[in-house]
Design a protein around this motif. Structure first.
Motif, PDB file in Angstrom:
ATOM      1  N   THR B  49     -22.364   3.245  15.792  1.00 39.01           N
ATOM      2  CA  THR B  49     -21.117   2.488  15.904  1.00 39.01           C
ATOM      3  C   THR B  49     -19.960   3.275  15.291  1.00 39.01           C
ATOM      4  O   THR B  49     -18.860   3.351  15.863  1.00 39.01           O
ATOM      5  CB  THR B  49     -21.251   1.125  15.188  1.00 39.01           C
ATOM      6  N   GLY B  50     -20.221   3.870  14.140  1.00 40.38           N
ATOM      7  CA  GLY B  50     -19.207   4.702  13.498  1.00 40.38           C
ATOM      8  C   GLY B  50     -18.791   5.859  14.395  1.00 40.38           C
ATOM      9  O   GLY B  50     -17.606   6.190  14.514  1.00 40.38           O
ATOM     10  N   GLU B  51     -19.776   6.456  15.051  1.00 41.13           N
ATOM     11  CA  GLU B  51     -19.503   7.584  15.947  1.00 41.13           C
ATOM     12  C   GLU B  51     -18.664   7.122  17.145  1.00 41.13           C
ATOM     13  O   GLU B  51     -17.755   7.831  17.590  1.00 41.13           O
ATOM     14  CB  GLU B  51     -20.847   8.159  16.412  1.00 41.13           C
ATOM     15  N   TYR B  52     -18.984   5.945  17.646  1.00 44.92           N
ATOM     16  CA  TYR B  52     -18.212   5.378  18.767  1.00 44.92           C
ATOM     17  C   TYR B  52     -16.762   5.206  18.327  1.00 44.92           C
ATOM     18  O   TYR B  52     -15.826   5.614  19.032  1.00 44.92           O
ATOM     19  CB  TYR B  52     -18.817   4.030  19.172  1.00 44.92           C
ATOM     20  N   TYR B  53     -16.596   4.637  17.163  1.00 44.39           N
ATOM     21  CA  TYR B  53     -15.264   4.378  16.627  1.00 44.39           C
ATOM     22  C   TYR B  53     -14.479   5.684  16.475  1.00 44.39           C
ATOM     23  O   TYR B  53     -13.340   5.803  16.938  1.00 44.39           O
ATOM     24  CB  TYR B  53     -15.405   3.669  15.272  1.00 44.39           C
ATOM     25  N   ILE B  93      -9.026  -2.048  18.677  1.00 44.18           N
ATOM     26  CA  ILE B  93      -9.748  -1.605  17.483  1.00 44.18           C
ATOM     27  C   ILE B  93      -8.809  -1.034  16.432  1.00 44.18           C
ATOM     28  O   ILE B  93      -8.907  -1.345  15.250  1.00 44.18           O
ATOM     29  CB  ILE B  93     -10.819  -0.545  17.851  1.00 44.18           C
ATOM     30  N   ALA B  94      -7.855  -0.207  16.897  1.00 38.85           N
ATOM     31  CA  ALA B  94      -7.030   0.545  15.941  1.00 38.85           C
ATOM     32  C   ALA B  94      -6.141  -0.363  15.107  1.00 38.85           C
ATOM     33  O   ALA B  94      -5.761  -0.017  13.993  1.00 38.85           O
ATOM     34  CB  ALA B  94      -6.205   1.586  16.682  1.00 38.85           C
ATOM     35  N   LYS B  95      -5.813  -1.514  15.650  1.00 42.09           N
ATOM     36  CA  LYS B  95      -4.918  -2.401  14.910  1.00 42.09           C
ATOM     37  C   LYS B  95      -5.592  -3.071  13.720  1.00 42.09           C
ATOM     38  O   LYS B  95      -4.927  -3.605  12.842  1.00 42.09           O
ATOM     39  CB  LYS B  95      -4.334  -3.447  15.857  1.00 42.09           C
ATOM     40  N   ASP B  99     -11.651  -0.701   7.063  1.00 48.05           N
ATOM     41  CA  ASP B  99     -12.431  -1.322   5.995  1.00 48.05           C
ATOM     42  C   ASP B  99     -12.688  -2.793   6.266  1.00 48.05           C
ATOM     43  O   ASP B  99     -13.773  -3.309   5.977  1.00 48.05           O
ATOM     44  CB  ASP B  99     -11.704  -1.161   4.652  1.00 48.05           C
ATOM     45  N   MET B 100     -11.684  -3.437   6.857  1.00 46.41           N
ATOM     46  CA  MET B 100     -11.888  -4.844   7.184  1.00 46.41           C
ATOM     47  C   MET B 100     -12.970  -4.981   8.252  1.00 46.41           C
ATOM     48  O   MET B 100     -13.818  -5.869   8.194  1.00 46.41           O
ATOM     49  CB  MET B 100     -10.594  -5.487   7.675  1.00 46.41           C
ATOM     50  N   THR B 105     -18.515  -6.463   9.849  1.00 41.76           N
ATOM     51  CA  THR B 105     -19.841  -6.152  10.388  1.00 41.76           C
ATOM     52  C   THR B 105     -20.928  -6.532   9.384  1.00 41.76           C
ATOM     53  O   THR B 105     -21.953  -7.112   9.755  1.00 41.76           O
ATOM     54  CB  THR B 105     -19.931  -4.653  10.733  1.00 41.76           C
ATOM     55  N   ALA B 106     -20.677  -6.200   8.122  1.00 41.96           N
ATOM     56  CA  ALA B 106     -21.661  -6.534   7.088  1.00 41.96           C
ATOM     57  C   ALA B 106     -21.805  -8.053   6.949  1.00 41.96           C
ATOM     58  O   ALA B 106     -22.913  -8.576   6.841  1.00 41.96           O
ATOM     59  CB  ALA B 106     -21.255  -5.912   5.757  1.00 41.96           C
ATOM     60  N   ASP B 107     -20.665  -8.762   6.965  1.00 38.72           N
ATOM     61  CA  ASP B 107     -20.712 -10.219   6.830  1.00 38.72           C
ATOM     62  C   ASP B 107     -21.350 -10.893   8.045  1.00 38.72           C
ATOM     63  O   ASP B 107     -21.985 -11.942   7.915  1.00 38.72           O
ATOM     64  CB  ASP B 107     -19.304 -10.769   6.577  1.00 38.72           C
ATOM     65  N   GLN B 108     -21.156 -10.278   9.202  1.00 40.05           N
ATOM     66  CA  GLN B 108     -21.819 -10.767  10.419  1.00 40.05           C
ATOM     67  C   GLN B 108     -23.329 -10.758  10.237  1.00 40.05           C
ATOM     68  O   GLN B 108     -24.016 -11.722  10.567  1.00 40.05           O
ATOM     69  CB  GLN B 108     -21.500  -9.808  11.569  1.00 40.05           C
ATOM     70  N   ALA B 109     -23.828  -9.636   9.725  1.00 36.61           N
ATOM     71  CA  ALA B 109     -25.275  -9.503   9.537  1.00 36.61           C
ATOM     72  C   ALA B 109     -25.787 -10.588   8.591  1.00 36.61           C
ATOM     73  O   ALA B 109     -26.820 -11.214   8.842  1.00 36.61           O
ATOM     74  CB  ALA B 109     -25.607  -8.116   9.006  1.00 36.61           C
TER      75      ALA B 109
END
Lengths: 500, 500
Positions: B49-53, B93-95, B99-100, B105-109
């Motif tokens: 996901t990071g790589e996609y971003y 995405i860019a907007k 960090d948010m 993503t972490a809170d989703q999990a």
């Protein structure tokens, strides 16, 4: 420095993730992907490979490795090993021009297709021009990368760090002098092993249940791995909690699946027992092809074809297929899985003759790299060596020089690790026997002490130790092929009632 | 410019490859991965996901998109659409601060884990604080991204481009006025559908064979796709030559698997028929959730629950399970798959009442985004709406507000596409009927004309056309819910002998 180590770990973790993604795509291809998925898979794999390359080979990472190497006395052991391993991998890749490597990958793919056709038609001339190219590439790679003493050493080292032709020449020479006369004597022995019962019908669904239980019994953790079916059995690992093994089933040959299961189980148990400290690191996997193969061969042969194991397994097998084993004794059962005969096909060879197949390939690869044989002359050379060592001549190239997939994938220097693995396994078994009596455990089907021993001495280290370090630390001496040759002599002399 | 287009295509191809890798990891997780594989999978997915971003959101790509947008009159259509779609995705995405997004993503999990526990214990209070967070995140995202007219429109547009609350208010108002009275009348109807035969035993292996044949029959290409089993049926696609659908089997309910198969088959056929020009592009997939659902619902309901289809399928089903269908008539068979009743669980709802479930979720989501209801008050609101529209009150939150996974994954604005899909399907069917008589084809089990029509008008375009463009081009008018409401009225009035 803390920051540098974090950067190193992040890159390590990313490379690990790319490996995971690629491995799962290969796994899927072998276990379920649809027929037309080839092109899409190739596209994604090549992009992931490019990403792996770019992540590893770039000035920033080069500098990071240099910076850390300069402070190596201050590094913890895991970090130090990462720096060493990445330096190695970096140099290996970076010395070869990118364009040449891309062309190589493309030619590899073409060679694979040509090999398949050539094997199907048993026509070496279809594959020969492709094989020539792949050999030439590998010679050029050696030029770029440099070598110590013998050019073939560079290729050998990719699969078994620091392995040399000197060692292998000695190893195979010992093997030749042990196995070739043994094979001749077995041929003349009055003992004739009857394994007709293995050709009866063994329903696949019952085989599946039996193999699954067996895999669990020898110590494979089914919560951290799965077993599936594929055309060729293999093992792949994404991390120690996700290890995949496959097997394949033949209705009229139950031992094909059973020994594939035990063999792949050996690989799988190795991967499941890598130390926690290496989680999500590219160092969190088996250290070399040879050590890996030592684990699979240890389980398959040293344990799996031993008399005490058969004593444990015989009643289990009998309960699954009572009709087929009415009058069979345990000793007949033991003999059946240890029948030895001259053979042409490597992957169907028995424990004794297997290494002869490898020796032939080793000798041919060395000659190729030394420019002492031309690709076009390989079929004749192959057949000559089979006649000399095995006493058999292939009837065609499909069952001769074309039988293995390896060369079509550019894998030169890989074969020796198969034979080395068996020899390592004997040396490990010798060390293990000094500590406890395996036989007692095997008879009871209790694999826990064996598994603990392997984990402690071998598995947990992952790539933190090199093959030679593992062997010396574990057995107290460097690699010594005599444990293997003595094991083979003793076992087969007893089975076939041979006299010296 | 040629160079810029090549750069664009390379990035597109890379994003496509990352999607492929992620999708295959999800597929594997749902169809075979071992229990303990969760952590390793999460690690790799987060790196991908990071790589996609990073591939999408960076100054170079931003400038490339700007450069190409400036020359948009000179671009071919496919490139133009890529520029538009990536601009969209980029801005989306860019907007949002990185960090948010990571925290989200972490809170989703965490929310997913909490939801599972909450549902298991039927205790909304376990999930409520997590849901509050996810709702707050989404409100903040809307602030960052901006909105047109109504904040909820921003979320809706993620799944159905340009969809607005105005349109949906009108759509659901029409549905309410059609379906709610129909449900009441059906409740009072003298027609009682007897589907007892569906509760007999249907051996799973026979069901599997039947469903595989059915999937092939309706036009799913088994060389470019596979069918597997999973807990919840779904479809995933790596490219048009590799599309995966799943189903699940219940021994005492054969229609569960059959309609899952047809439904997922509709999704799968869409993906298999995307135009070749979009191979290995992120535009080479279905254009929106709503259009996708229109294809699955078209196959499942418009075709799959129609009388002519049942005339074709009845003998096939009867041959597979002759003992269970002795005295059953074709009309009884048709009635059984069209039985309608008030229900509490969305995924078990029949064709008629299904959209009521969606309407309730839409109304609640809108109120949440409008700050007109607090998360803690959702259970009461949920139950009130079910009583009002469905005439039933859930006995507990597990069969009420906790039943769906979507909110725990942060999916707000997604539900409406389910209902829209059914409505689109009716509008497409109306257009198709102007060209040929579906009934004749269905009776014969000939799906080729239907498939051709769908490919020509809908499938081949992939994401080259927006949902509204597809609807207008294909049916000659904008989205019009009356085709759906009329279809429902006609079908259910006839089945339940209702009078106006």
């Amino acid at each position: 420095m803390k920051d540098a180590i974090k950067q190193l770990n992040d890159i390590d973790n990313k490379l690990h993730a790319i490996n995971h993604a690629q491995a799962i795509i290969y796994w899927d291809a072998a276990t379920g992907a649809p027929k037309n998925s080839v092109e899409g898979r190739a596209n994604t794999l090549s992009i992931l490979t490019g990403e792996y390359y770019q992540t590893l080979v770039n000035e920033t990472f080069d500098n990071l490795l240099k910076e850390l190497a300069e402070q190596k006395d201050a590094l913890d052991f895991v970090t130090l090993r990462k720096v060493e391993e990445f330096r190695n991998e970096y140099d290996k890749i970076a010395k070869i021009p990118v364009d040449m490597y891309k062309a190589y990958t493309a030619d590899q793919a073409k060679a694979s297709v040509a090999w398949e056709e050539a094997k199907e038609k048993s026509d070496f001339s279809i594959f020969a021009p492709h094989l020539e190219k792949l050999v030439d590439y590998n010679k050029k790679f050696i030029e770029y990368r440099g070598f110590q003493k013998h050019p073939y050493n560079t290729l050998l080292g990719d699969y078994e760090k620091n392995l040399t032709t000197d060692e292998l020449d000695e190893f195979f020479s010992e093997l030749k002098h042990t196995i070739v006369p043994l094979v001749t004597k077995i041929n003349a022995s009055h003992v004739k092993v009857n394994n007709d019962f293995t050709k009866l019908s063994y329903p696949i669904d019952k085989q599946e249940a039996l193999n699954k239980d067996l895999l669990k019994a020898i110590g494979f953790d089914m919560d951290s791995g799965i077993m599936a079916k594929s055309v060729h059995p293999f093992t792949t690992n994404f991390n120690r909690h996700d290890v995949r093994v496959t097997t394949r089933y033949f209705e009229h040959n139950p031992f094909s699946a059973i020994y594939s299961t035990i063999h792949e189980g050996g690989h799988g148990i190795y991967e499941q027992n890598i130390g926690e400290a290496l989680d999500f690191s590219t160092l969190g996997t088996g250290t070399s092809m040879g050590i890996h193969e030592s684990q699979s061969r240890f389980f398959e042969n040293i344990i799996g074809r031993s008399y005490p194991f058969m004593a444990y397994f015989f009643p289990i097998f009998k309960e699954a297929f009572p009709e087929n084993l009415k009058d069979l004794s345990l000793y007949d059962f033991y003999l059946a899985v240890n029948k030895s005969e001259q053979s042409l096909i490597r992957i169907e060879a028995d424990e004794l003759t297997y290494s002869l197949h490898i020796m032939i390939r080793y000798e041919i690869e060395k000659l190729l790299i030394e420019n002492k044989v031309l690709v076009k002359d390989l079929p004749a050379l192959w057949n000559k060596k089979y006649e000399e060592y095995m006493g058999l001549i292939p009837e065609n190239d499909a069952e001769g020089v074309l039988q293995d997939v390896h060369w079509s994938e550019g894998l030169f220097g890989y074969f020796p690790s198969y034979a080395l693995g068996s020899a390592y396994a004997s040396q490990f078994a010798h060390a293990m026997r000094k500590e406890f009596d395996l036989s007692e455990d095997l008879k009871k089907g209790d694999f826990s002490r064996i598994k603990d021993w392997l984990r402690t001495h071998i598995h947990q280290h992952g790539r933190l130790l090199n093959p030679s370090e593992i062997i010396e630390k574990t057995t107290g001496e460097p690699f010594n092929p005599k444990y293997y040759t003595e094991y083979l002599k003793e076992k087969y002399s007893e089975i076939y009632k041979l006299k010296d």
